[in-house]
Design a protein around this motif. Sequence first.
Motif, PDB file in Angstrom:
ATOM      1  N   GLY A  43       0.783  -1.230   0.000  1.00 31.58           N
ATOM      2  CA  GLY A  43       0.000   0.000   0.000  1.00 31.58           C
ATOM      3  C   GLY A  43       0.811   1.275   0.000  1.00 31.58           C
ATOM      4  O   GLY A  43       0.286   2.345  -0.323  1.00 31.58           O
ATOM      5  N   ALA A  44       2.088   1.203   0.344  1.00 30.45           N
ATOM      6  CA  ALA A  44       2.918   2.410   0.402  1.00 30.45           C
ATOM      7  C   ALA A  44       3.370   2.816  -0.995  1.00 30.45           C
ATOM      8  O   ALA A  44       3.647   1.968  -1.842  1.00 30.45           O
ATOM      9  N   LEU A  45       3.443   4.115  -1.229  1.00 26.46           N
ATOM     10  CA  LEU A  45       3.986   4.665  -2.463  1.00 26.46           C
ATOM     11  C   LEU A  45       4.873   5.854  -2.121  1.00 26.46           C
ATOM     12  O   LEU A  45       4.573   6.612  -1.193  1.00 26.46           O
ATOM     13  N   CYS A  46       5.958   6.026  -2.868  1.00 27.73           N
ATOM     14  CA  CYS A  46       6.772   7.229  -2.685  1.00 27.73           C
ATOM     15  C   CYS A  46       6.141   8.380  -3.454  1.00 27.73           C
ATOM     16  O   CYS A  46       5.130   8.209  -4.149  1.00 27.73           O
ATOM     17  N   GLY A  47       6.719   9.569  -3.359  1.00 23.06           N
ATOM     18  CA  GLY A  47       6.168  10.733  -4.043  1.00 23.06           C
ATOM     19  C   GLY A  47       6.119  10.565  -5.545  1.00 23.06           C
ATOM     20  O   GLY A  47       5.197  11.053  -6.215  1.00 23.06           O
ATOM     21  N   LYS A  48       7.103   9.868  -6.112  1.00 22.66           N
ATOM     22  CA  LYS A  48       7.097   9.639  -7.560  1.00 22.66           C
ATOM     23  C   LYS A  48       5.912   8.770  -7.951  1.00 22.66           C
ATOM     24  O   LYS A  48       5.237   9.032  -8.946  1.00 22.66           O
ATOM     25  N   GLY A  49       5.681   7.705  -7.177  1.00 21.83           N
ATOM     26  CA  GLY A  49       4.543   6.844  -7.470  1.00 21.83           C
ATOM     27  C   GLY A  49       3.218   7.557  -7.293  1.00 21.83           C
ATOM     28  O   GLY A  49       2.297   7.426  -8.120  1.00 21.83           O
ATOM     29  N   GLN A  50       3.108   8.336  -6.226  1.00 22.79           N
ATOM     30  CA  GLN A  50       1.855   9.054  -5.969  1.00 22.79           C
ATOM     31  C   GLN A  50       1.519  10.037  -7.075  1.00 22.79           C
ATOM     32  O   GLN A  50       0.355  10.274  -7.380  1.00 22.79           O
ATOM     33  N   SER A  51       2.543  10.610  -7.704  1.00 26.07           N
ATOM     34  CA  SER A  51       2.320  11.610  -8.753  1.00 26.07           C
ATOM     35  C   SER A  51       2.504  11.036 -10.154  1.00 26.07           C
ATOM     36  O   SER A  51       2.576  11.785 -11.134  1.00 26.07           O
ATOM     37  N   VAL A  75      18.230  11.673  -5.878  1.00 28.63           N
ATOM     38  CA  VAL A  75      17.428  12.263  -4.805  1.00 28.63           C
ATOM     39  C   VAL A  75      16.026  11.696  -4.907  1.00 28.63           C
ATOM     40  O   VAL A  75      15.595  11.233  -5.966  1.00 28.63           O
ATOM     41  N   VAL A  76      15.287  11.759  -3.817  1.00 26.78           N
ATOM     42  CA  VAL A  76      14.026  11.041  -3.731  1.00 26.78           C
ATOM     43  C   VAL A  76      12.964  11.559  -4.692  1.00 26.78           C
ATOM     44  O   VAL A  76      12.130  10.794  -5.174  1.00 26.78           O
ATOM     45  N   ALA A  77      12.985  12.838  -5.027  1.00 27.40           N
ATOM     46  CA  ALA A  77      11.899  13.409  -5.822  1.00 27.40           C
ATOM     47  C   ALA A  77      12.133  13.323  -7.326  1.00 27.40           C
ATOM     48  O   ALA A  77      11.249  13.709  -8.097  1.00 27.40           O
ATOM     49  N   GLN A  78      13.296  12.868  -7.760  1.00 26.06           N
ATOM     50  CA  GLN A  78      13.559  12.744  -9.190  1.00 26.06           C
ATOM     51  C   GLN A  78      13.947  11.302  -9.509  1.00 26.06           C
ATOM     52  O   GLN A  78      14.290  10.517  -8.619  1.00 26.06           O
ATOM     53  N   TYR A  79      13.905  10.977 -10.803  1.00 20.99           N
ATOM     54  CA  TYR A  79      14.176   9.602 -11.219  1.00 20.99           C
ATOM     55  C   TYR A  79      15.067   9.591 -12.449  1.00 20.99           C
ATOM     56  O   TYR A  79      14.764  10.263 -13.450  1.00 20.99           O
ATOM     57  N   SER A 119      17.227  10.089 -15.517  1.00 17.35           N
ATOM     58  CA  SER A 119      17.616  11.330 -16.204  1.00 17.35           C
ATOM     59  C   SER A 119      16.622  12.452 -15.970  1.00 17.35           C
ATOM     60  O   SER A 119      16.820  13.564 -16.473  1.00 17.35           O
ATOM     61  N   GLY A 120      15.542  12.181 -15.222  1.00 25.77           N
ATOM     62  CA  GLY A 120      14.565  13.217 -14.908  1.00 25.77           C
ATOM     63  C   GLY A 120      13.641  13.572 -16.047  1.00 25.77           C
ATOM     64  O   GLY A 120      12.824  14.489 -15.911  1.00 25.77           O
ATOM     65  N   ALA A 121      13.714  12.866 -17.172  1.00 26.01           N
ATOM     66  CA  ALA A 121      12.927  13.234 -18.352  1.00 26.01           C
ATOM     67  C   ALA A 121      11.444  13.310 -18.040  1.00 26.01           C
ATOM     68  O   ALA A 121      10.726  14.172 -18.569  1.00 26.01           O
ATOM     69  N   GLN A 122      10.970  12.426 -17.162  1.00 25.58           N
ATOM     70  CA  GLN A 122       9.556  12.447 -16.792  1.00 25.58           C
ATOM     71  C   GLN A 122       9.321  13.218 -15.491  1.00 25.58           C
ATOM     72  O   GLN A 122       8.432  14.066 -15.423  1.00 25.58           O
ATOM     73  N   THR A 123      10.101  12.924 -14.471  1.00 29.69           N
ATOM     74  CA  THR A 123       9.820  13.540 -13.170  1.00 29.69           C
ATOM     75  C   THR A 123      10.035  15.046 -13.180  1.00 29.69           C
ATOM     76  O   THR A 123       9.382  15.774 -12.418  1.00 29.69           O
ATOM     77  N   ARG A 124      10.927  15.550 -14.034  1.00 26.10           N
ATOM     78  CA  ARG A 124      11.124  17.005 -14.102  1.00 26.10           C
ATOM     79  C   ARG A 124       9.934  17.733 -14.722  1.00 26.10           C
ATOM     80  O   ARG A 124       9.917  18.962 -14.765  1.00 26.10           O
ATOM     81  N   ARG A 125       8.939  16.984 -15.168  1.00 23.84           N
ATOM     82  CA  ARG A 125       7.719  17.577 -15.713  1.00 23.84           C
ATOM     83  C   ARG A 125       6.563  17.552 -14.719  1.00 23.84           C
ATOM     84  O   ARG A 125       5.438  17.879 -15.067  1.00 23.84           O
ATOM     85  N   VAL A 126       6.856  17.150 -13.471  1.00 25.85           N
ATOM     86  CA  VAL A 126       5.830  17.051 -12.430  1.00 25.85           C
ATOM     87  C   VAL A 126       6.072  18.160 -11.410  1.00 25.85           C
ATOM     88  O   VAL A 126       7.115  18.195 -10.747  1.00 25.85           O
ATOM     89  N   GLU A 185       4.965  19.025  -8.412  1.00 25.91           N
ATOM     90  CA  GLU A 185       5.220  18.760  -6.990  1.00 25.91           C
ATOM     91  C   GLU A 185       6.601  18.138  -6.765  1.00 25.91           C
ATOM     92  O   GLU A 185       7.244  18.378  -5.732  1.00 25.91           O
ATOM     93  N   LEU A 186       7.088  17.360  -7.733  1.00 29.15           N
ATOM     94  CA  LEU A 186       8.432  16.798  -7.615  1.00 29.15           C
ATOM     95  C   LEU A 186       9.485  17.873  -7.826  1.00 29.15           C
ATOM     96  O   LEU A 186      10.513  17.889  -7.136  1.00 29.15           O
TER      97      LEU A 186
END
Length: 696
Positions: A46-54, A589-593, A595-602, A604-605
């Motif tokens: 049931g747990a998700l990190c911030g990347k999963g939640q967003s 770092v926890v909020a990026q993944y 190369s950041g290609a996807q997470t840098r477009r979110v 809250e991350l």
Amino acid sequence: MHLSASAATPTHCPYCALQCGMTLTPDASDAGVSVAGRADFPVNRGALCGKGQSAAAVLSPGVRLTTPLVRSAAGVLEPAGWEEALDAVAAGLSRTRTGHGADACAVFGGGGLTNEKAYALGKFARIVLGTSQIDYNGRFCMSSAAAAGQLAFGLDRGLPFPLEDVPRTGCVILVGSNLVETMPPAMRYLTELRENGGTLIVVDPRRTRTAEQADLHLAPRPGTDLALALGMLHLVVAEGRVDESYVRERTRGWEQARAGVMAHWPEYVERITGVPLPQLREAVRLFTEPEHAMVLTARGPEQQAKGTDTVGAWINLALATGRPGTPLSGYGCLTGQGNGQGGREHGQKADQLPGYRKLTDPAARAHVAEVWGVDPNSLPGPGRSAYELLDALGGDIRSLLVMASNPVVSAPRAAHVEERLRSLDFLAVADVVLSETAELADVVLPVTQWAEESGTTTNLEGRVLLRRRALTPPAGVRSDLDVLHGLAARLTPGLEKGFPVDPEEVFEELRRASSGGPADYAGISYDRLARGDALHWPCPDPAHEGTPRLFLDGFATQDGRARFAPVTHRPAAEEPDAEYPVYLTTGRVVAQYQSGAQTRRVAELNKAAPGPFVELHPRLAARLGIAEGDTVAVTSRRGRALAPARLTGSIRADTVFMPFHWPGAGRANTLTNPALDPTSRMPEFKVCAVRVAKAG
């Protein structure tokens, strides 16, 4: 809006190799769904990190590609129709193949592709293009651990046991992993370990948030993990802690390994690593006294030019103390990318065929060729590894097809790789966003995402999972399987029949291709996965229950015995000197993944991790006249990066740290060293020599 279901859809996260279970529920947002963790999935409960939640945010039309792009005569990427775009890709590859030969065309894949896509991509490279030049970014992930595992055990699977075993062991040595930031839901297993009375030892040059929770933190100089493992094993021998009966009955090569270990006496290792001798002794005591114990490695020891030997030394420590192949004990690797395990099992890797078969094995070639309906002699041999392939771009490799990878940010010596990409005659990129690599392409193909297609992935435990389609893709977007089908039809008419667009049909062929191989999926089907079966490979037939725990009855070697690695310490490929006096190490770092290609477009991350930084010790900062927030120039023999200073006492005073998620001036991989491990061909991301100064 692109809703396709009115009920919640159980599926899995698109990010790391935990592949956390999640539920997608249709809603009226731009993404079309909301995300919630699945309590019934045993890995994340049931747990998700911030990347999963967003994760749904990248599904929104405003942040992703929804139409093909073709570069005009004026040099501008402009919207185009699919037929025009596929025609352009086929024409570019055909020109190269005709003018320079099949091996002048190359394919570069990604560890986020599903098993079906990875399988189809490897097949496409070898029988449509006829090229040997295919590899993927998973080479940069855990190839050293894979190589060491093959040498020691005869088989590589990230974890040869499920994560649920971790809290029940007595001690875990975690080498070069910061789980709190890289795989937050997995940290609960180490928390539960300690709650159950077990101990946690963390090996890391930084006192990370994970190291803060350890019973013992060892902080070696970057690049000295090999010496540390050898020093600990020396103490195991000297203190009479070797499991002699296990070594005698279940291993080979101990005498040669032991001879190398005895040259690494504790005081010598203390000088190399900077880890005090009392800490070495305490680590050995904590690891050997419990009945059960584990060693878990990650990118720290693996991303080195001696990564295979380094992991081999940690495996030696586990073998000498009788851990691998016994209940609640052993050695495992924490795979990083979402399908890093499955991605290399089924044909993306330069030297492998589906089922983890060796491309140089005549029997393996014959088996796969029969499934594909081709002559075994028509299959090309092994090609270049990932960095070597990228380094050859613009030389004897003239055209490149990239799927789900962003080497402009993620590759070592990234400025050089970017230059090589620009030198190509033709570049095509299939991705969900306009990454930094896609921006250089002649043709960009917008493809479906995890929630818009079905497919399987294999997590770090070897657990095969079914991602289910929850949404209809936006108009103008096609699947990677559709792309390969369309290109096969254009390049070699008739072969497209071997490239179906239905992922289940591809998986059925994958089952046959993997049958009898080390990674045998023959007994796994969509129907079984849809029923919730927790199937770990190997699973050779439909009646088989899968193999969550490997090696309990013997190792996958010819005689069933594990092999010690005969290793000795050697320095990093590049050590600090008068001109470049400081170590650089990189990470996440926890909020990026990645190369950041996807997470840098979110949004809250980005709010949580807005950009790159340089982490350095206050003593080093004071000596260099650097204050918190100052722009710092970090220079290596390969280039220069600029980022704000972040002062912390949690890092060694001879070392600086940079996360690698960002392009531009703060791109950490501008600095990193492409020196390669001789066995795994892993670049030395984790250690190089740099000069640090306050920017003018």
